[in-house]
Design a protein around this motif. Structure first.
Motif, mmCIF file in Angstrom:
data_model
loop_
_atom_site.group_PDB
_atom_site.id
_atom_site.type_symbol
_atom_site.label_atom_id
_atom_site.label_comp_id
_atom_site.label_asym_id
_atom_site.label_seq_id
_atom_site.Cartn_x
_atom_site.Cartn_y
_atom_site.Cartn_z
ATOM 1 N N ASN A 355 0.836 -1.206 0.000
ATOM 2 C CA ASN A 355 0.000 0.000 0.000
ATOM 3 C C ASN A 355 0.872 1.257 0.000
ATOM 4 O O ASN A 355 2.019 1.243 0.456
ATOM 5 C CB ASN A 355 -0.919 0.022 1.219
ATOM 6 C CG ASN A 355 -2.070 -0.951 1.091
ATOM 7 O OD1 ASN A 355 -2.277 -1.537 0.030
ATOM 8 N ND2 ASN A 355 -2.814 -1.144 2.151
ATOM 9 N N LEU A 356 0.308 2.364 -0.478
ATOM 10 C CA LEU A 356 1.035 3.628 -0.534
ATOM 11 C C LEU A 356 1.362 4.132 0.867
ATOM 12 O O LEU A 356 0.521 4.093 1.768
ATOM 13 C CB LEU A 356 0.202 4.695 -1.247
ATOM 14 C CG LEU A 356 0.153 4.688 -2.783
ATOM 15 C CD1 LEU A 356 -0.743 5.813 -3.271
ATOM 16 C CD2 LEU A 356 1.529 4.815 -3.386
ATOM 17 N N VAL A 357 2.588 4.619 1.019
ATOM 18 C CA VAL A 357 3.036 5.268 2.242
ATOM 19 C C VAL A 357 3.496 6.673 1.869
ATOM 20 O O VAL A 357 4.176 6.866 0.853
ATOM 21 C CB VAL A 357 4.190 4.487 2.907
ATOM 22 C CG1 VAL A 357 4.654 5.196 4.170
ATOM 23 C CG2 VAL A 357 3.758 3.067 3.223
ATOM 24 N N LEU A 358 3.118 7.661 2.673
ATOM 25 C CA LEU A 358 3.448 9.059 2.410
ATOM 26 C C LEU A 358 4.245 9.624 3.581
ATOM 27 O O LEU A 358 3.841 9.476 4.729
ATOM 28 C CB LEU A 358 2.155 9.872 2.217
ATOM 29 C CG LEU A 358 2.287 11.397 2.159
ATOM 30 C CD1 LEU A 358 3.035 11.821 0.897
ATOM 31 C CD2 LEU A 358 0.908 12.052 2.202
ATOM 32 N N SER A 359 5.392 10.250 3.293
ATOM 33 C CA SER A 359 6.220 10.855 4.335
ATOM 34 C C SER A 359 6.633 12.259 3.926
ATOM 35 O O SER A 359 6.887 12.528 2.750
ATOM 36 C CB SER A 359 7.479 10.021 4.590
ATOM 37 O OG SER A 359 7.164 8.760 5.117
ATOM 38 N N LYS A 360 6.716 13.146 4.924
ATOM 39 C CA LYS A 360 7.195 14.509 4.703
ATOM 40 C C LYS A 360 8.717 14.509 4.797
ATOM 41 O O LYS A 360 9.288 13.916 5.711
ATOM 42 C CB LYS A 360 6.608 15.445 5.764
ATOM 43 C CG LYS A 360 6.911 16.909 5.521
ATOM 44 C CD LYS A 360 6.046 17.457 4.407
ATOM 45 C CE LYS A 360 6.181 18.971 4.270
ATOM 46 N NZ LYS A 360 7.524 19.429 3.940
ATOM 47 N N VAL A 361 9.363 15.147 3.841
ATOM 48 C CA VAL A 361 10.817 15.296 3.861
ATOM 49 C C VAL A 361 11.137 16.647 4.489
ATOM 50 O O VAL A 361 10.733 17.694 3.975
ATOM 51 C CB VAL A 361 11.406 15.211 2.436
ATOM 52 C CG1 VAL A 361 12.915 15.421 2.473
ATOM 53 C CG2 VAL A 361 11.069 13.864 1.799
ATOM 54 N N GLU A 362 11.854 16.628 5.599
ATOM 55 C CA GLU A 362 12.176 17.862 6.322
ATOM 56 C C GLU A 362 13.504 18.420 5.831
ATOM 57 O O GLU A 362 14.509 17.712 5.753
ATOM 58 C CB GLU A 362 12.246 17.596 7.827
ATOM 59 C CG GLU A 362 10.962 17.040 8.422
ATOM 60 C CD GLU A 362 9.796 17.997 8.340
ATOM 61 O OE1 GLU A 362 10.031 19.196 8.124
ATOM 62 O OE2 GLU A 362 8.638 17.542 8.490
ATOM 63 N N GLU A 363 13.490 19.709 5.473
ATOM 64 C CA GLU A 363 14.720 20.358 5.008
ATOM 65 C C GLU A 363 15.697 20.522 6.169
ATOM 66 O O GLU A 363 15.339 20.418 7.331
ATOM 67 C CB GLU A 363 14.396 21.726 4.418
ATOM 68 C CG GLU A 363 13.517 21.676 3.183
ATOM 69 C CD GLU A 363 13.252 23.063 2.646
ATOM 70 O OE1 GLU A 363 14.152 23.625 2.000
ATOM 71 O OE2 GLU A 363 12.165 23.589 2.893
ATOM 72 N N GLY A 364 16.923 20.844 5.814
ATOM 73 C CA GLY A 364 17.940 21.083 6.820
ATOM 74 C C GLY A 364 19.082 20.103 6.698
ATOM 75 O O GLY A 364 19.122 19.250 5.805
ATOM 76 N N GLU A 365 20.047 20.249 7.581
ATOM 77 C CA GLU A 365 21.200 19.351 7.630
ATOM 78 C C GLU A 365 21.248 18.688 9.003
ATOM 79 O O GLU A 365 21.313 19.384 10.013
ATOM 80 C CB GLU A 365 22.492 20.140 7.377
ATOM 81 C CG GLU A 365 22.601 20.729 5.972
ATOM 82 C CD GLU A 365 22.747 19.677 4.878
ATOM 83 O OE1 GLU A 365 23.029 18.497 5.216
ATOM 84 O OE2 GLU A 365 22.569 20.020 3.709
ATOM 85 N N PRO A 366 21.205 17.366 9.076
ATOM 86 C CA PRO A 366 21.033 16.459 7.938
ATOM 87 C C PRO A 366 19.584 16.414 7.469
ATOM 88 O O PRO A 366 18.682 16.870 8.167
ATOM 89 C CB PRO A 366 21.464 15.111 8.510
ATOM 90 C CG PRO A 366 21.088 15.202 9.962
ATOM 91 C CD PRO A 366 21.340 16.635 10.354
ATOM 92 N N LEU A 367 19.386 15.831 6.298
ATOM 93 C CA LEU A 367 18.044 15.638 5.760
ATOM 94 C C LEU A 367 17.325 14.582 6.590
ATOM 95 O O LEU A 367 17.890 13.524 6.883
ATOM 96 C CB LEU A 367 18.154 15.183 4.310
ATOM 97 C CG LEU A 367 16.944 15.358 3.383
ATOM 98 C CD1 LEU A 367 16.586 16.831 3.247
ATOM 99 C CD2 LEU A 367 17.259 14.771 2.005
ATOM 100 N N THR A 368 16.094 14.869 7.012
ATOM 101 C CA THR A 368 15.380 13.931 7.887
ATOM 102 C C THR A 368 13.989 13.626 7.345
ATOM 103 O O THR A 368 13.436 14.399 6.549
ATOM 104 C CB THR A 368 15.244 14.490 9.319
ATOM 105 O OG1 THR A 368 14.560 15.751 9.260
ATOM 106 C CG2 THR A 368 16.602 14.670 9.959
#
Length: 459
Positions: A355-368
């Motif tokens: 099934n589809l999974v959706l995640s938010k990519v958080e900007e910054g260092e490191p990428l999280t």
């Protein structure tokens, strides 16, 4: 009818003649009707097929795309001329500004030349098609005279009667429309998309089947009108650079300025692009890292690559693709998307049973990796996804001409819907990537080397 009533015609004829002759009898049948001209019908069908192949949506949209590029280019030229008039120091600044204006004039001239050539071609095509349609109409009217039993007319009457009955039934029993969930979006609620607004094959017609394109939703100053293009140049799977265009008209006519920004000289290799689902955000390219279950972020200014590892069990290397009944789109395990809030990644995993999974990519260092949502829609029953105002939308294949936006998942309310019912008219059978641009609410599609855009309509 009883058996003894059935008498062969020849026997009856022999009895009425009362001829004892043993010679074979023969009956002559004279048909008063004219023979149907099957050869003419075949000719009409061939002519109609040729007419359909000459008049295609691509020809109409080519002119609209060029006009749209010119419409966006001229105001920018006017702004640059006004700035030169205000800030001209008569020395170095004026020389540089004039050089910029000269390049813009060259691009506009290329756009106008192509527009003039396209217009003349369309005028000739219109004249030829008008004559063909008149001839076809006359031939069809002549063929209708052979329909002595009025079969065609009765079929047409039946179709009209059915339409009238359907309309009457809908008025008596109106279909209740589902009430969409209330949410906060600066544009309102997603309602529909327009027909194709822009269509081009750019500078490499029919050369690269898979890729992606669009605008940066968070551009650097001076690059607000820039566009980007990624083409899978190695085995239709991998890429090692992103191509930049200083305006929409430059993209349409195929003049790349400043050109390519290279991730690595080799292709494929560590940290180069795998698969067509790519986005640009904040002057950084987000994509599926080569041969990894990870998201890569390539900074176009510093050339640095940051890697974001996805959860264990994430499917990659063409094991969790977008699909429809006839085929799957290779190496579409990870789909990157942008909207008003930033970058998202859509994928699937073993523990989510596809099934589809959706995640938010958080900007910054490191990428999280930020908050994650799980849906109940099977990824291989989906052909593409995009984000708009925090809502995930999924498409499915209907036929070679139409795709349907059928599903949505609202990250604010957690509400899933399978009844969106918004249809996309395609320029090519397959949509290889789909990106929403919050800058101008356009939906950019890459379809078998065609770059196509639609306007997203909100309430």
């Amino acid at each position: 009818m009883k058996l003894y009533v059935i008498v062969p015609l020849c026997a009856l004829f022999t009895l009425t003649q009362q001829a004892p002759s043993r010679d074979k009898c023969a009956c002559e049948l004279t048909n008063s009707e004219k023979a149907f001209p099957h050869d003419k019908l075949s000719t009409v069908e061939n002519d109609a097929s040729k007419c359909n192949s000459n008049i295609t949506p691509q020809k109409t949209l080519e002119l609209e795309s060029l006009l749209l590029g010119l419409e966006r280019r001229l105001p920018r030229l006017q702004e640059d001329v006004s700035m030169l008039e205000r800030e001209d120091d008569g020395q170095l600044y004026a020389v540089l500004s004039l050089y910029v204006l000269e390049n813009e004039m060259v691009e506009i001239k290329q756009l106008l030349d192509r527009l003039n050539g396209t217009t003349l071609g369309h005028q000739r095509l219109t004249a030829d098609t008008t004559k063909q349609l008149k001839d076809l109409r006359a031939e069809m009217q002549q063929l209708e005279t052979y329909d002595t039993l009025q079969v065609v007319k009765r079929q047409q009457d039946n179709k009209q009667l059915k339409r009238d009955l359907d309309q009457c039934r809908n008025r008596l029993y109106p279909i209740a429309q589902p009430t969409p969930p209330q949410r906060n979006c600066p544009h309102g609620e997603f309602r529909n998309i327009t027909r194709v607004r822009m269509h081009t094959q750019g500078e490499y017609p029919d050369s690269y089947k898979y890729g992606a394109w669009g605008q940066d939703p968070k551009p650097e100053a001076g690059k607000e009108n820039w566009y980007w293009l990624v083409m899978l140049t190695s085995s239709n799977i991998y890429a090692n650079y992103v191509r930049r265009y200083s305006s929409l008209s430059s993209l349409i006519v195929g003049v790349s300025t400043p050109g390519n920004v290279e991730i690595h000289s080799s292709n494929p290799t560590t940290n180069t692009i795998q698969g067509p689902n790519v986005v640009l955000y904040g002057e950084a390219l987000y994509y599926n890292c080569y041969n990894q279950d990870s998201v890569c972020r390539f900074n176009l200014t510093t050339k640095a690559v940051t890697t974001l590892q996805l959860p264990k069990g994430t499917r990659y290397n063409s094991k969790g693709n977008f699909c429809h009944l006839d085929e799957c789109y290779p190496y579409t395990d990870l789909d990157l998307a942008t909207d008003e809030s930033g970058v998202w990644v859509i994928y699937t995993s073993k523990q989510d049973f596809g099934n589809l999974v959706l995640s938010k990519v958080e900007e910054g260092e490191p990428l999280t990796l930020g908050q994650t949502w799980r849906t109940s829609v099977y990824k291989q029953g989906v052909t593409n996804t995009f984000m708009a105002c925090g809502v995930l939308y999924a498409t499915r294949y209907v036929n070679k001409e139409v795709e349907e936006i059928f599903y949505s998942f609202d990250t604010t309310t957690g509400v899933e819907r399978f009844d969106i019912g918004v249809f996309i008219n395609k320029m090519s059978p397959n949509i290889n990537s789909l990106n929403y641009s919050p800058v101008d609410q356009m939906l950019h599609a890459y379809c078998d080397s065609h770059m196509v855009s639609y306007k997203v309509l909100f309430s």
